[in-house]
Design a protein around this motif. Sequence first.
Motif, PDB file in Angstrom:
ATOM      1  N   LEU A  64       0.825  -1.212   0.000  1.00 14.29           N
ATOM      2  CA  LEU A  64       0.000   0.000   0.000  1.00 14.29           C
ATOM      3  C   LEU A  64       0.858   1.259   0.000  1.00 14.29           C
ATOM      4  O   LEU A  64       0.425   2.307  -0.497  1.00 14.29           O
ATOM      5  CB  LEU A  64      -0.937   0.009   1.216  1.00 14.29           C
ATOM      6  CG  LEU A  64      -2.056  -1.027   1.210  1.00 14.29           C
ATOM      7  CD1 LEU A  64      -2.824  -0.996   2.519  1.00 14.29           C
ATOM      8  CD2 LEU A  64      -3.010  -0.788   0.048  1.00 14.29           C
ATOM      9  N   VAL A  65       2.048   1.172   0.575  1.00 18.34           N
ATOM     10  CA  VAL A  65       2.968   2.308   0.578  1.00 18.34           C
ATOM     11  C   VAL A  65       4.364   1.797   0.204  1.00 18.34           C
ATOM     12  O   VAL A  65       4.626   0.592   0.245  1.00 18.34           O
ATOM     13  CB  VAL A  65       3.018   3.021   1.949  1.00 18.34           C
ATOM     14  CG1 VAL A  65       1.618   3.396   2.421  1.00 18.34           C
ATOM     15  CG2 VAL A  65       3.712   2.161   3.005  1.00 18.34           C
ATOM     16  N   TYR A  66       5.231   2.715  -0.177  1.00 14.62           N
ATOM     17  CA  TYR A  66       6.628   2.367  -0.435  1.00 14.62           C
ATOM     18  C   TYR A  66       7.508   3.484   0.116  1.00 14.62           C
ATOM     19  O   TYR A  66       7.054   4.627   0.312  1.00 14.62           O
ATOM     20  CB  TYR A  66       6.885   2.151  -1.922  1.00 14.62           C
ATOM     21  CG  TYR A  66       6.643   3.380  -2.790  1.00 14.62           C
ATOM     22  CD1 TYR A  66       7.692   4.240  -3.139  1.00 14.62           C
ATOM     23  CD2 TYR A  66       5.368   3.678  -3.275  1.00 14.62           C
ATOM     24  CE1 TYR A  66       7.477   5.359  -3.936  1.00 14.62           C
ATOM     25  CE2 TYR A  66       5.139   4.784  -4.062  1.00 14.62           C
ATOM     26  CZ  TYR A  66       6.192   5.625  -4.394  1.00 14.62           C
ATOM     27  OH  TYR A  66       5.976   6.728  -5.174  1.00 14.62           O
ATOM     28  N   SER A  67       8.756   3.149   0.398  1.00 14.91           N
ATOM     29  CA  SER A  67       9.661   4.125   0.988  1.00 14.91           C
ATOM     30  C   SER A  67      10.758   4.506   0.000  1.00 14.91           C
ATOM     31  O   SER A  67      11.187   3.685  -0.814  1.00 14.91           O
ATOM     32  CB  SER A  67      10.293   3.567   2.271  1.00 14.91           C
ATOM     33  OG  SER A  67      11.028   2.390   1.984  1.00 14.91           O
ATOM     34  N   ILE A  68      11.179   5.756   0.082  1.00 12.69           N
ATOM     35  CA  ILE A  68      12.316   6.254  -0.686  1.00 12.69           C
ATOM     36  C   ILE A  68      13.328   6.786   0.327  1.00 12.69           C
ATOM     37  O   ILE A  68      13.003   7.681   1.119  1.00 12.69           O
ATOM     38  CB  ILE A  68      11.904   7.376  -1.653  1.00 12.69           C
ATOM     39  CG1 ILE A  68      10.896   6.839  -2.688  1.00 12.69           C
ATOM     40  CG2 ILE A  68      13.131   7.960  -2.370  1.00 12.69           C
ATOM     41  CD1 ILE A  68      10.386   7.898  -3.653  1.00 12.69           C
ATOM     42  N   PRO A  69      14.542   6.217   0.343  1.00 12.43           N
ATOM     43  CA  PRO A  69      15.558   6.674   1.312  1.00 12.43           C
ATOM     44  C   PRO A  69      15.772   8.183   1.260  1.00 12.43           C
ATOM     45  O   PRO A  69      15.801   8.780   0.180  1.00 12.43           O
ATOM     46  CB  PRO A  69      16.817   5.910   0.869  1.00 12.43           C
ATOM     47  CG  PRO A  69      16.280   4.690   0.179  1.00 12.43           C
ATOM     48  CD  PRO A  69      15.024   5.133  -0.510  1.00 12.43           C
ATOM     49  N   GLN A  70      15.867   8.768   2.415  1.00 15.01           N
ATOM     50  CA  GLN A  70      16.096  10.204   2.578  1.00 15.01           C
ATOM     51  C   GLN A  70      14.926  11.060   2.085  1.00 15.01           C
ATOM     52  O   GLN A  70      15.060  12.283   1.982  1.00 15.01           O
ATOM     53  CB  GLN A  70      17.379  10.642   1.846  1.00 15.01           C
ATOM     54  CG  GLN A  70      18.611   9.816   2.146  1.00 15.01           C
ATOM     55  CD  GLN A  70      18.926   9.770   3.637  1.00 15.01           C
ATOM     56  OE1 GLN A  70      18.873  10.791   4.331  1.00 15.01           O
ATOM     57  NE2 GLN A  70      19.252   8.577   4.120  1.00 15.01           N
TER      58      GLN A  70
END
Length: 449
Positions: free
Chosen positions: A55-61
């Motif tokens: 449902l969500v994704y992460s992008i570093p910084q």
Amino acid sequence: MKEYAKIMNDIERRIDDGEIRGGQRLPSIRQLAEHYSCSKSTIIRAYSELEKRHLVYSIPQSGYYVVLKKVELEPSAGHSVIDFSSAAPDPNLFPYLDFQHCLNKAIDMYRSHLFTYGTPQGLPSLLNVLSKHLTNHQVFTSPEHIMITSGVQQALAILTTMPFPNGKRTVLLEQPSYHLMIQLLGCYGIPAKGITRSESGIDLNELEHLFRTGNIKMFYTIPRFHNPLGTSYSEKTKKAIGELAKRYDVYVVEDDYLADMETDTKSDPIFAYGSSHVIYLKSYAKILFPGLRLGVAVLPPALLDTFSMHKRLSDIDSSMLSQAALEIYIQSGMFERRKQKIKTTYYNRMQKLNHALDTFNDTDDIHHAQISSGVHTHIVLPEQLYVPSLINRLSKKGVILKEIEHSYLPLFDQQQSMLKLSITKVVEDQIEEGIRTLFAEIKKTRRLS
């Protein structure tokens, strides 16, 4: 419910409602911790679980973002077609990303099972889960009495063709009834009889007479949200059917395919009144996907061995991957959350349909049923109205309906002229327009006939 799960549910609700859009950046961990008055570790856990469910994704910084859904659904052409004919579930309501997560987890958890054949009965851990889950519908049984089938249709095919302990052969059906069951009986040459069902139910005296004299092997019935009528039996009728089945040694095949749409907490299945002679069938297609191809049959002890043998010879076992994913879906709480959303949506559409029928049906000889929940209802038309012409005229106006002639046994002589109205594929704001067009075309068809 744990704090992180509450936060997950809240974020998911905001995504579903469109308050948070696909591709949108979510608040930072610190901001959410302040908003929910909780620790940062709780927010990290919530985001992590949402990420596992795609449902969500992460992008570093950078932070966390909502997944942009890429599922391409059928084009609506500006809602140009109003489809009251389809029995298929609304794809817009279904949990693609949730279930994708469950499938991925199932592959990880049951990797070794995918390279071996299972058992005809089903995945043992799922049987235990279903034994508990079915109690929500007042079906109390042990895992040993449950069989997983490749859809309810497979269960019907097995029950129709296998021998029963009562030694009888004829199948009794409500008229009208589920059209594929009628085709199944015709395909196998199984003798069949019909009993009239209307909005008010069935004649229990006639049912008793048929049970006593008709060589009835089994009585196939859809007590709740009948297809195609949409009506449900009273508790008194369901109890009487259970008692008559035991008295005359007739097995009742109870197709409870829309059990999850029930809004009356006091409504019990026939199984609750006569489990020794009731085969309870349940589908998960209306809450998940028809393509999942999983059904559940709860069988009396006298039928277990024979059913199991026929099941093993027909497909060895049902999809282990689908079974494992369903188990995870139920255990995680996703099933219950999705059920509530779908049930609420369909309930609102049904209320809108009832209101539209009350508003535009100003005729004296056309009756529409009052159905409070479920996914379809019906209207009874006068015999002199030529239905094929009406349906053709409506299709040219973008309103799609089907005749229900195929829902009757070929030689049944008490067929009624009626139309089934389903709300699963109709957007709520289309319903009033569709019903207005329907009754306008009925008047035109009458003038031309």
